[in-house]
Enzyme design. Structure first.
Site, PDB file in Angstrom:
ATOM      1  N   TYR A   1      -0.975  -2.151  -5.790  1.00 49.32           N
ATOM      2  CA  TYR A   1      -2.160  -1.335  -6.069  1.00 49.32           C
ATOM      3  C   TYR A   1      -2.844  -1.731  -7.375  1.00 49.32           C
ATOM      4  O   TYR A   1      -3.979  -1.353  -7.628  1.00 49.32           O
ATOM      5  CB  TYR A   1      -1.808   0.161  -6.109  1.00 49.32           C
ATOM      6  CG  TYR A   1      -1.260   0.710  -4.802  1.00 49.32           C
ATOM      7  CD1 TYR A   1      -1.310  -0.036  -3.634  1.00 49.32           C
ATOM      8  CD2 TYR A   1      -0.693   1.960  -4.741  1.00 49.32           C
ATOM      9  CE1 TYR A   1      -0.791   0.452  -2.447  1.00 49.32           C
ATOM     10  CE2 TYR A   1      -0.179   2.464  -3.553  1.00 49.32           C
ATOM     11  CZ  TYR A   1      -0.231   1.698  -2.408  1.00 49.32           C
ATOM     12  OH  TYR A   1       0.278   2.194  -1.238  1.00 49.32           O
TER      13      TYR A   1
ATOM     14  N   LYS B   1      12.145  -5.127  -0.086  1.00 51.05           N
ATOM     15  CA  LYS B   1      11.991  -5.997   1.084  1.00 51.05           C
ATOM     16  C   LYS B   1      12.459  -7.386   0.654  1.00 51.05           C
ATOM     17  O   LYS B   1      11.712  -8.379   0.694  1.00 51.05           O
ATOM     18  CB  LYS B   1      10.510  -5.968   1.523  1.00 51.05           C
ATOM     19  CG  LYS B   1      10.225  -6.644   2.860  1.00 51.05           C
ATOM     20  CD  LYS B   1      10.732  -5.868   4.053  1.00 51.05           C
ATOM     21  CE  LYS B   1      10.470  -6.637   5.340  1.00 51.05           C
ATOM     22  NZ  LYS B   1      11.194  -6.066   6.495  1.00 51.05           N
TER      23      LYS B   1
ATOM     24  N   ASP C   1      12.064  -1.064   5.725  1.00 50.59           N
ATOM     25  CA  ASP C   1      11.887  -0.682   7.137  1.00 50.59           C
ATOM     26  C   ASP C   1      13.074   0.147   7.612  1.00 50.59           C
ATOM     27  O   ASP C   1      12.922   1.147   8.316  1.00 50.59           O
ATOM     28  CB  ASP C   1      11.653  -1.910   8.026  1.00 50.59           C
ATOM     29  CG  ASP C   1      12.497  -3.107   7.640  1.00 50.59           C
ATOM     30  OD1 ASP C   1      13.133  -3.070   6.568  1.00 50.59           O
ATOM     31  OD2 ASP C   1      12.547  -4.089   8.401  1.00 50.59           O
TER      32      ASP C   1
ATOM     33  N   ASP D   1       5.699  10.322   1.178  1.00 49.56           N
ATOM     34  CA  ASP D   1       4.961  11.159   2.134  1.00 49.56           C
ATOM     35  C   ASP D   1       5.809  11.435   3.374  1.00 49.56           C
ATOM     36  O   ASP D   1       5.807  12.547   3.907  1.00 49.56           O
ATOM     37  CB  ASP D   1       3.648  10.489   2.559  1.00 49.56           C
ATOM     38  CG  ASP D   1       2.499  10.920   1.663  1.00 49.56           C
ATOM     39  OD1 ASP D   1       2.778  11.469   0.580  1.00 49.56           O
ATOM     40  OD2 ASP D   1       1.333  10.719   2.038  1.00 49.56           O
TER      41      ASP D   1
END
Ligand code: NAD
Length: 361
Positions: A146, A195, A227, A255
């Protein structure tokens, strides 16, 4: 102990829920012999109405001079409020980004707890929800994808967009230290999520987290691919204590973890810098649809205040007392409208604050 707290009531239900959090904090102060010294500042729409901008430099200076900041929520109805006719940098949410940057808040903490009494709201299968869960998501907030360089170019008539994901070891180390410190106050387990089978930034993340872990021999560290973590959150959420992860993975996983609790009015959060300073706020927004009606659930803000006592002031006993008060009020079947279920007594925002304060003795 004297606690200097800057409060941002904000917009919508913000002022109502902050008032109730102060009520509970005042009760804690009188029972445990502390002094709460509050200073309110304007942010978001409330500041736009007075100063024309969502956060003034004076307000930032006030926030910096306190030990911690307790916030309600900011923003209005994004389709009807005149605040959203303004250019983006003058809208309410710009105040939030500005204060996070000014206070160097790089660590975001979001607990996801399933209260036994609210298990019905949990969308997971009954055998999973019955096991309950109580986890803390620790998300890096100021680095990664971001905040990396980005651009869109056109090459040979083909449009191409580039985002970059960068972390240096210092950024990883400081959030890892926070994660392990928090685990020491909890069940002493850290699940570091990355990851690493694909990304270099994740491989460095894993190495640095392992280095930090050496200073915390009591804490169990495990690594999990993002994942897999997304699946485990709905398959067996009880396995998690502290989930430590980078910005984008944390955005998504926090979230997901919130959703499995099923109750938006119950979710607290904290954003911390590298000292004890933090900004504490509910995870929900300013709920303009129910503002001023005395029906908002103040519990997320009250639990954010408990986090403030625990993480900024090391007042664990006092934080425990607030969390126990929440459990006790739920056990006695008092509910605000958002968490109401059959056979319970419906109360308003103020009454919920009174009930919580009364439990602290
Ligand atoms: P929201 O969280 O304010 O509301 C979503 C729904 O949940 C609404 O129906 C609302 O009534 C309900 N709700 C939320 N909190 C509640 C509570 N404590 N008790 C009972 N019901 C509650 O999200 P939204 O409607 O998308 O956003 C409204 C405004 O809040 C927007 O301006 C948005 O930008 C802002 N916002 C601010 C923050 C923040 O200050 N950190 C975070 C999210 C959204």
């Amino acid at each position: 102990m004297q606690l200097h707290i800057t409060c941002i009531p904000g917009d919508g239900i913000g002022p109502e829920i902050v008032t109730e959090a102060k009520k509970v904090l005042d009760k804690v102060a009188s029972v445990y012999g502390h002094e709460m010294i509050y200073k309110d500042i304007l942010m978001g729409g409330a500041s736009i109405d007075v100063h024309g901008i969502p956060l003034t430099d004076e307000a930032i200076a006030d926030a910096k001079s306190a030990d911690a900041v307790l916030m309600g929520s900011i923003g209005g109805d994004t389709t009807t409020s005149p605040w959203y006719q303004l250019p983006p940098e003058k809208r309410p949410e710009a105040g939030l980004l500005k204060i996070r940057k000014a206070l160097n808040l790089f660590a975001n903490l979001r607990p996801a707890i399933l209260y036994e009494e609210l298990a019905e709201a949990c969308p997971l299968r009954k055998d999973i929800s019955e096991a309950g869960f109580d986890m803390m998501i620790m998300r890096e907030l100021t680095g990664g994808l971001y905040f990396g360089e980005r651009r869109t170019v056109e090459e040979n008539g083909i449009r191409k967009a580039i985002d970059t994901l960068t972390y240096d070891e210092n950024e990883i180390r400081r959030i890892a230290i926070k994660g392990f410190d928090i685990a020491m106050k909890r069940r002493k387990k850290v699940t570091s999520v990355d990851k690493a089978n694909v990304l270099d930034s994740s491989r460095l993340w894993r190495k640095v987290v392992e280095e930090v872990a050496k200073d915390y021999p009591e804490v169990t560290l495990e690594h999990m691919l993002v994942d897999n973590c997304a699946m485990q959150l709905v398959k067996d959420p009880a396995q998690f204590d502290v989930i430590l992860t980078e910005n984008m993975f944390g955005d998504i996983l926090s979230d997901e973890a919130s959703m499995v609790t099923g109750s938006i009015g119950m979710l607290a959060s904290a954003s911390l810098n590298d000292s004890k300073f933090g900004l504490y706020e509910p995870s929900h927004g300013s709920a303009p649809d129910i503002a001023g009606k005395d029906i908002a659930n103040p519990i997320a803000t009250v639990l954010s205040a408990a986090m403030m006592l625990r993480y900024s002031f090391d007042l664990d006993r006092e934080a425990d007392a607030i969390e126990a008060a929440v459990k006790s009020v739920l056990k006695k079947n008092y509910r605000t409208g958002d968490i109401m279920s059959e056979g319970c007594t419906k109360v308003g925002c103020k009454e919920m604050g009174d009930l919580l304060a009364a439990e602290i003795v």
